[in-house]
Design a protein around this motif. Structure first.
Motif: not given
Length: 84
Positions: A1-10, A12-17
């Motif tokens: 599983m991949t964990t992504l961080t939500v920015t202050a603007k709401g 997320v950036t999906l990782k390349k893979e």
């Protein structure tokens, strides 16, 4: 599983893979559908419409006679929505 961080603007950036897994290239779109239980379904957006809408998209763009390989490349880009 991949964990992504939500920015202050709401955002997320999906990782390349993950993008590679979806088959998504820069400039292409993804579709996100909400599911029950706080889940999301993420898929690569596919062009909508009829193949007839694609005919002639590159007509008159060049005087060069294209090879089959070049035509296939343009067809792939056009169908992926990268040409207009």
């Amino acid at each position: 599983m991949t964990t992504l961080t939500v920015t202050a603007k709401g955002q997320v950036t999906l990782k390349k893979e993950l993008l590679q897994h979806l088959g998504v290239q820069p400039g292409q779109k993804i579709e996100v559908d909400p599911l029950p239980g706080g889940r999301l379904s993420i898929t690569a957006a596919r062009p909508k419409g009829k193949i007839e809408d694609f005919y002639g998209i590159v007509a008159g763009k060049t005087d060069k006679v294209a090879t089959i390989e070049e035509m296939n490349e343009v067809i792939e880009k056009g169908w992926a929505g990268l040409l207009r």
